[in-house]
Design an enzyme around this catalytic site. Sequence first.
Site, PDB file in Angstrom:
ATOM      1  N   ASP A  22       0.845  -1.187   0.000  1.00  0.00           N
ATOM      2  CA  ASP A  22       0.000   0.000   0.000  1.00  0.00           C
ATOM      3  C   ASP A  22       0.888   1.248   0.000  1.00  0.00           C
ATOM      4  OD1 ASP A  22      -2.552   1.385   0.240  1.00  0.00           O
ATOM      5  OD2 ASP A  22      -1.934   1.848   2.291  1.00  0.00           O
ATOM      6  N   ASP A  24      -0.247   5.205   0.860  1.00  0.00           N
ATOM      7  CA  ASP A  24      -0.483   6.142   1.950  1.00  0.00           C
ATOM      8  C   ASP A  24      -0.482   5.418   3.288  1.00  0.00           C
ATOM      9  OD1 ASP A  24      -0.779   8.603   0.543  1.00  0.00           O
ATOM     10  OD2 ASP A  24      -2.735   7.944  -0.154  1.00  0.00           O
ATOM     11  N   ASP A 220      -1.526  -0.614   6.079  1.00  0.00           N
ATOM     12  CA  ASP A 220      -1.708   0.023   7.384  1.00  0.00           C
ATOM     13  C   ASP A 220      -3.159   0.020   7.844  1.00  0.00           C
ATOM     14  OD1 ASP A 220      -2.273   2.007   5.262  1.00  0.00           O
ATOM     15  OD2 ASP A 220      -2.604   3.384   6.943  1.00  0.00           O
TER      16      ASP A 220
END
Length: 338
Positions: A22, A24, A220
């Site tokens: 991922d 961001d 995250d």
Amino acid sequence: MSDYILGSHQPLAASYPLALVDLDGVAYKGHLPIEYAAESLVSARNSGLALVFVTNNASREPEDVAGQLTGLDIPTSPHEVMTAAQACARLLRSHVQPGAKVLVVGGAGLLTAVQAEGYTVVSSTDDEPDAVAQGFHPSLGWEHLAEGAYAVSRGAIHVASNLDLSLPTARGYAPGNGALVGAVQAATGVKPFSAGKPSPAMYDMALEKAGVSSALVVGDRLDTDLAGARAGGYHGLHVLTGVNSARDDILALPQERPHFIARDLRGLLETQPEVTRENEWFICNDARVRILDGALNIDSAGEPDELDIVRASCNAVWSFVDEGGEFDNTSIPHFSTL
């Protein structure tokens, strides 16, 4: 407990042929670097781990994403980027044939992806679009959302790049594509189809493109990155540099649970300790935890690493609630180093 927190006797970078990473909250935050991200990803790639950056952001072209990563000392080619815009355009094929008219509510990345799939892009409901493809862009305003709502109300298929309610930026969390899609849904009463995580569609596409049969998902967010990993049957590494916390891991829903947890992307280069069970105790290195009267009980002996406490706590709590127990959420301690 094969579906709980797992161990690995070799670094994760050596255990998988491909990492689906991922952006961001993992590789960067907004336009700022995240500590240890660049050197960890470069080292993992140099050790033989292939990387594909998979993002729910549909507003940018793969070339732009690759350029930003390269500028943050993570050399990346556009072919190593998979965006929700590409997945959204691919998902359109499940509902309308190439050549159909599509109203794009989003940025250049989504526009390019839809055109690349062979659709005719239109800009107005008066053009009688067969579908609406919606993705995030910071310039979207009421008129764009209203145009999408008019088309959907008249029968156009509504496909969204993702349903993320929030978007991490350098200043904090801002409304994401899901919030904007929600405005169109509220106006029309029509629930859109979604291409982005937690759908595993992008992960599957990335594996097909890379020609491999397995991968490690790195993210995250539990409700998108890790839920997508579970949905697609992939192992997931949760890094604690973005949205969700160690406490969230312990309380994670079954469909959102990670298989590995690390403070940051250095976890790719590290072995992962195994969680074992001895009677009521769950043990990870020097950490020992159990569930006592519905509460988390941590053995105070020694000075275990807090991350090992989290790993052991995950398996203890997940096992307890999966067996029907009512867990006292307030018994989770504050983790000062996580």
